[in-house]
Design a protein around this motif. Structure first.
Motif, PDB file in Angstrom:
ATOM      1  N   ALA A 485      37.428  50.269 -14.754  1.00 16.37           N
ATOM      2  CA  ALA A 485      36.126  50.893 -14.515  1.00 16.37           C
ATOM      3  C   ALA A 485      35.104  49.768 -14.612  1.00 16.37           C
ATOM      4  CB  ALA A 485      35.864  51.955 -15.558  1.00 16.37           C
ATOM      5  N   TYR A 486      33.973  49.939 -13.962  1.00 18.56           N
ATOM      6  CA  TYR A 486      32.979  48.860 -13.934  1.00 18.56           C
ATOM      7  C   TYR A 486      31.644  49.383 -14.415  1.00 18.56           C
ATOM      8  CZ  TYR A 486      36.617  46.637 -11.210  1.00 18.56           C
ATOM      9  OH  TYR A 486      37.820  46.107 -10.812  1.00 18.56           O
ATOM     10  N   GLN A 487      31.060  48.693 -15.371  1.00 14.14           N
ATOM     11  CA  GLN A 487      29.748  49.110 -15.872  1.00 14.14           C
ATOM     12  C   GLN A 487      28.730  48.017 -15.520  1.00 14.14           C
ATOM     13  OE1 GLN A 487      29.204  49.463 -20.156  1.00 14.14           O
ATOM     14  NE2 GLN A 487      27.826  51.177 -19.859  1.00 14.14           N
ATOM     15  N   PRO A 488      27.634  48.421 -14.845  1.00 13.58           N
ATOM     16  CA  PRO A 488      26.677  47.402 -14.399  1.00 13.58           C
ATOM     17  C   PRO A 488      25.939  46.719 -15.553  1.00 13.58           C
ATOM     18  CG  PRO A 488      25.792  49.584 -14.022  1.00 13.58           C
ATOM     19  CD  PRO A 488      27.212  49.771 -14.479  1.00 13.58           C
ATOM     20  N   ILE A 489      25.636  45.455 -15.312  1.00 17.73           N
ATOM     21  CA  ILE A 489      24.802  44.687 -16.234  1.00 17.73           C
ATOM     22  C   ILE A 489      23.539  44.347 -15.441  1.00 17.73           C
ATOM     23  CG2 ILE A 489      24.618  42.523 -17.543  1.00 17.73           C
ATOM     24  CD1 ILE A 489      27.706  42.655 -17.819  1.00 17.73           C
ATOM     25  N   ILE A 490      22.387  44.712 -16.012  1.00 19.21           N
ATOM     26  CA  ILE A 490      21.135  44.655 -15.248  1.00 19.21           C
ATOM     27  C   ILE A 490      20.271  43.480 -15.677  1.00 19.21           C
ATOM     28  CG2 ILE A 490      18.960  45.940 -14.871  1.00 19.21           C
ATOM     29  CD1 ILE A 490      21.490  48.254 -15.466  1.00 19.21           C
ATOM     30  N   ASP A 491      19.791  42.750 -14.691  1.00 18.99           N
ATOM     31  CA  ASP A 491      18.900  41.617 -14.969  1.00 18.99           C
ATOM     32  C   ASP A 491      17.518  42.196 -15.299  1.00 18.99           C
ATOM     33  OD1 ASP A 491      17.130  39.497 -14.833  1.00 18.99           O
ATOM     34  OD2 ASP A 491      18.286  38.465 -13.268  1.00 18.99           O
ATOM     35  N   SER A 492      17.022  41.941 -16.513  1.00 18.30           N
ATOM     36  CA  SER A 492      15.777  42.594 -16.934  1.00 18.30           C
ATOM     37  C   SER A 492      14.563  42.052 -16.189  1.00 18.30           C
ATOM     38  CB  SER A 492      15.582  42.427 -18.445  1.00 18.30           C
ATOM     39  OG  SER A 492      15.293  41.076 -18.728  1.00 18.30           O
ATOM     40  N   SER A 493      14.681  40.863 -15.547  1.00 21.31           N
ATOM     41  CA  SER A 493      13.506  40.340 -14.847  1.00 21.31           C
ATOM     42  C   SER A 493      13.377  40.954 -13.459  1.00 21.31           C
ATOM     43  CB  SER A 493      13.573  38.807 -14.775  1.00 21.31           C
ATOM     44  OG  SER A 493      14.732  38.432 -14.064  1.00 21.31           O
ATOM     45  N   THR A 494      14.527  41.278 -12.817  1.00 24.78           N
ATOM     46  CA  THR A 494      14.452  41.855 -11.468  1.00 24.78           C
ATOM     47  C   THR A 494      14.777  43.345 -11.459  1.00 24.78           C
ATOM     48  OG1 THR A 494      16.773  41.381 -11.092  1.00 24.78           O
ATOM     49  CG2 THR A 494      15.207  39.667 -10.441  1.00 24.78           C
ATOM     50  N   MET A 495      15.415  43.818 -12.546  1.00 20.58           N
ATOM     51  CA  MET A 495      15.916  45.183 -12.664  1.00 20.58           C
ATOM     52  C   MET A 495      16.889  45.518 -11.526  1.00 20.58           C
ATOM     53  SD  MET A 495      15.056  46.077 -15.557  1.00 20.58           S
ATOM     54  CE  MET A 495      15.326  47.800 -15.881  1.00 20.58           C
ATOM     55  N   GLN A 496      17.677  44.492 -11.154  1.00 17.57           N
ATOM     56  CA  GLN A 496      18.756  44.714 -10.190  1.00 17.57           C
ATOM     57  C   GLN A 496      20.083  44.493 -10.897  1.00 17.57           C
ATOM     58  OE1 GLN A 496      17.798  41.834  -7.110  1.00 17.57           O
ATOM     59  NE2 GLN A 496      17.523  43.556  -5.678  1.00 17.57           N
ATOM     60  N   THR A 497      21.172  44.960 -10.275  1.00 19.82           N
ATOM     61  CA  THR A 497      22.495  44.756 -10.866  1.00 19.82           C
ATOM     62  C   THR A 497      22.880  43.280 -10.738  1.00 19.82           C
ATOM     63  OG1 THR A 497      23.105  46.999 -10.301  1.00 19.82           O
ATOM     64  CG2 THR A 497      24.908  45.466 -10.758  1.00 19.82           C
ATOM     65  N   ALA A 498      23.089  42.658 -11.879  1.00 21.59           N
ATOM     66  CA  ALA A 498      23.460  41.245 -11.856  1.00 21.59           C
ATOM     67  C   ALA A 498      24.967  41.084 -11.834  1.00 21.59           C
ATOM     68  CB  ALA A 498      22.893  40.552 -13.101  1.00 21.59           C
ATOM     69  N   GLY A 499      25.655  42.083 -12.361  1.00 24.34           N
ATOM     70  CA  GLY A 499      27.114  42.004 -12.401  1.00 24.34           C
ATOM     71  C   GLY A 499      27.686  43.249 -13.032  1.00 24.34           C
ATOM     72  N   PHE A 500      29.014  43.211 -13.258  1.00 20.57           N
ATOM     73  CA  PHE A 500      29.676  44.352 -13.884  1.00 20.57           C
ATOM     74  C   PHE A 500      30.604  43.852 -14.998  1.00 20.57           C
ATOM     75  CE2 PHE A 500      28.719  45.821  -9.600  1.00 20.57           C
ATOM     76  CZ  PHE A 500      28.357  47.159  -9.781  1.00 20.57           C
TER      77      PHE A 500
END
Ligand code: C2E
Ligand code: CA
Ligand code: CA
Length: 724
Positions: A485-500
């Motif tokens: 299963a994959y859980q997103p990790i969010i870049d707090s500066s862009t608020m986009q998915t940086a990875g999982f």
């Protein structure tokens, strides 16, 4: 006077014949030779004779033989000289004026026993009565005049030899007496021909017998040996007596004063006759109870003794059925972590302090505290009838342990897991009781808030289930039951998915979904984790290639790596294979290793992390804040990301303490040049607080739970800023 007696039946060539002329002059240049071997060592001889010629002759020849000579011409003078000059031997004529030889001899014997001072009398006849008279008065020997050179020297030497032998014997007896008084061992000496046994008073006292004159005969002492040890002791003894073993050595239990027993080491050596048949065996008995039953570090009773005490209680309980008792199985949580990260000296000191703390909880009650091994302790308390009473004791122990320990100036907080069992008809055997207490402890550690648990039958079933998991896990990959299963990790500066983060899932055909928290530790302990971990690595990297096709950003894939996998010799190869197999860039892969793993063997870890870094793979430190990191090591490790443990994030809103911890972890990470991920974010309040601290990445159910691979496409597109 030395006479060349014509009556002598000794050959004249051996007689001392001195030329009268030479006597009044200086010593002759050519001395008559003295036959026989020269004296082994010189001694001081007092020659007593009224005849000056005899005195001088004897003195002369004895001097040549190496002796120091004193002379006296009558008994009176001899006594005076004896007092002031302390001769080693007296050579004295019988017939003298003033005080004759026999009277002088008697007086001398009043002052010195025959084993102290040899006195040889010179008689002028070989008359039986006179010879007997000499011996009656205490003579050591006699010489008949005329005196023969050879026998003079030989007899004197014989006396000196005898004295030396007596002296040596006295010394060795003294030494033996001192040794046997000084030693804490018992001494035994068994005459195998007669069956007589000498047992030292210490031996008798050691086996709990109060009468120091107690005697044993033949094999009767064997009755004292604990019945279970008897056959072994006999066979060890026989092995030595028939020559199969070079010495007899056996461990056995013997009774003590209190009705219990003590462990003894019995050692012996047989004396054999010319045919090799043993005639005697002697040796020692040493009390080894301390070493046998006490734990060397804490001095507490060890597992053997603890089992013995529980056994006694079981027997009592079986006899009267009323006197119940409780057994507590105690395990220090995360002890390995403390030991590995702070060193064994700190670990040892910590165990000593824990044992003292446990002991202080038990002062009032009739209890036995034991170190069962490693970080496990056992407590036996008699007179506890109900589980409720036992649970109260466990809570009191847990409460006391909570206070911080101070070791080498560092504060350590500890918790213990406690399993509790009260004896009943169902579990009335030592092994059963210990197994149940252990199972309950394990259960308490896993599932109970305060880590205390009383044994229940279902726990046995759960541990059976754990065994089942272990065996079924072996087939899970082959049967295609594992997935990621994959859980997103969010870049707090862009608020986009940086990875999982890739998280493993097991869909069991019967039991449904099994949590990784339940099977990863089992896989770690039986080694399966290596195979499972490699599968995860390959699978996750493959998934990243799919994202690469869909997104123009480089999407990171974080993979959890466990201890056994990470420290395996071919881990780097496996990473390389996964990268090569998928074709993703090394920079796209992040490994998550826990803080406790890194701190176990930090020097080796630094080397491994450096090699990973040179391959281009970065490493994150997972679950940060739960272990005992050493800052000096952290500083040396080529890490890129630090993940704050979700327990701190979970309590952010309520706990000022957790706010402070999170603040300082972020500060620390910034100082070390590390990016920070906060995981387990469930509320907007938590996210806002972390945003305020300039936390770099966010992960948690607030954004998304771990999702199946097919659902990640949608997540890649998401703009998470609306969530806040
Ligand atoms: P972890 O590495 O700390 O992974 C994060 C865990 O927290 C995951 O549990 C995830 O589902 C859960 N989580 C994420 N966000 C939240 C949240 O907001 N609230 C709460 N309550 N939980 C959240 P999961 O998937 O059950 O994994 C548990 C642990 O199992 C992982 O902890 C990791 O230590 C281990 N694990 C999972 N997959 C693997 C793997 O492939 N290899 C290894 N070695 N261990 C794995
Ligand atoms: Ca993780
Ligand atoms: Ca984590």
């Amino acid at each position: 006077m030395i006479r060349n007696s014509p009556q002598s039946n000794l050959p004249s060539s051996e007689q001392l014949v001195f030329p009268a002329v030479s006597l009044e002059r200086d010593a002759p240049k050519q001395m008559p030779t003295v036959s026989g071997s020269p004296a082994v060592s010189a001694g001081k001889i007092l020659v007593v004779d009224d005849e000056m010629v005899t005195r001088k002759l004897l003195a002369h020849h004895l001097e040549i033989a190496g002796y120091e000579i004193l002379t006296a011409e009558n008994g009176q003078e001899a006594l005076t000289s004896m007092n002031s000059n302390k001769p080693d031997l007296v050579l004295m004529d019988i017939s003298m004026p003033v005080m004759d030889g026999l009277s002088t001899l008697r007086m001398m014997r009043q002052m010195h026993g025959s084993t102290d001072l040899p006195i040889i009398m010179m008689t002028s006849s070989l008359e039986e009565a006179q010879v007997v008279g000499c011996f009656d008065a205490g003579a050591s020997d006699y010489l008949a005049k005329p005196i023969q050179q050879a026998s003079l020297i030989a007899r004197i030497e014989a006396q000196f030899k005898l004295m030396r032998a007596l002296e040596a014997l006295r010394e060795s007896e003294q030494r033996y007496a001192l040794a046997s008084q000084g030693t804490r061992d018992g001494i035994w000496d068994w005459n195998l021909d007669t069956g007589e046994i000498y047992l030292s008073p210490r031996w008798i006292a050691m086996v709990g017998i109060e009468d120091p004159n107690w005697v044993a005969h033949g094999t009767s002492w064997l009755e004292l040996v604990f019945h279970e040890d008897r056959d072994r002791v006999l066979s060890d003894l026989e092995a030595h007596l028939c020559g199969e073993s070079s010495h007899f050595e056996t461990e056995l239990r013997m009774p003590d004063h209190s009705g219990g027993f003590r462990w003894m080491l019995c050692r012996g050596l047989a004396v054999r006759d010319g045919d090799g048949v043993p005639t005697r065996i002697a040796g020692s008995l040493t009390d080894i109870t301390e070493g046998k039953v006490a734990d060397a570090l804490t001095r507490l009773p060890n597992r053997t003794l603890f089992h013995d005490r529980v056994e006694r209680c079981v027997e009592q309980y079986k006899r009267n059925g009323t006197r119940r008792f409780a057994v507590f199985y105690i395990d220090v949580n995360d002890f390995k972590l403390i030991n590995d990260s702070m060193g064994h000296d700190v670990g040892d000191e910590f165990l000593i302090q824990i044992s003292a703390r446990l002991d202080s909880c038990l002062r009032q009650s009739e209890a036995v505290l034991s170190r069962l091994g490693g970080d496990e302790f056992g407590i036996l308390i008699e007179g506890i009838n109900k589980i409720g009473e036992a649970m109260k004791v466990a809570e009191r122990i847990q409460e006391r342990i909570k206070a911080p320990f101070s070791i080498n100036g560092r504060e350590i907080l500890a918790r213990v897991s406690i399993g509790v069992v009260v004896v009943s008809q169902k579990n009335a055997s030592v092994d059963e009781i210990m197994r149940q207490a252990d199972t309950a402890m394990y259960h308490g550690k896993q599932f109970s808030e305060n880590c205390i648990s009383a044994f229940e039958d279902r726990m046995q079933q759960e541990s059976a289930a754990r065994l089942e998991i272990a065996s079924e896990l072996k087939d899970a990959i082959r049967r295609d039951e594992l997935s990621l299963a994959y859980q997103p990790i969010i870049d707090s500066s862009t608020m986009q998915t940086a990875g999982f983060e890739a998280l493993i899932r097991w869909h069991h055909p019967v039991h449904g979904n099994i949590s990784p928290n339940d099977f990863i530790p089992i896989a770690e302990s039986n080694g399966m984790i290596v195979e499972i971990g490699n599968w995860v690595l390959q699978q996750a990297c493959k998934q990243a290639t799919i994202w690469n096709q869909k997104s123009d950003r480089e999407i990171q894939i974080s993979v959890n790596v466990s201890m056994r996998q990470f420290s395996g010799s071919d881990f780097l190869e496996h990473v390389q294979t996964a990268l090569a197999g998928s074709g993703i860039a090394a920079s796209q892969l992040k490994l998550e290793v826990t803080e406790s793993l890194l701190m176990q063997k930090p020097d080796e870890m630094i080397e491994l992390l450096e090699r990973l870094e040179s391959m281009g793979v970065t490493t994150s430190i997972d679950d940060f804040g739960t272990g005992y990191s050493s800052l000096s090591y952290l500083h040396q490790m080529p890490l890129k990301v630090l993940k704050i443990d979700r327990s701190f994030v979970a309590n952010l809103s309520e706990s000022k303490k957790h706010q402070a911890i999170v603040r300082s972890i972020i500060g620390l990470a910034q100082n070390l040049g590390l990016k920070v991920i906060a995981e387990g974010i469930e509320t907007s309040a938590q996210a806002a607080y972390l945003q305020g601290l300039q936390c770099d990445y966010f992960q948690g159910f607030l954004y998304s739970k771990p999702v199946e691979a097919k659902d990640t496409d949608e997540i890649l597109e998401k703009d998470w800023s609306r969530i806040q």
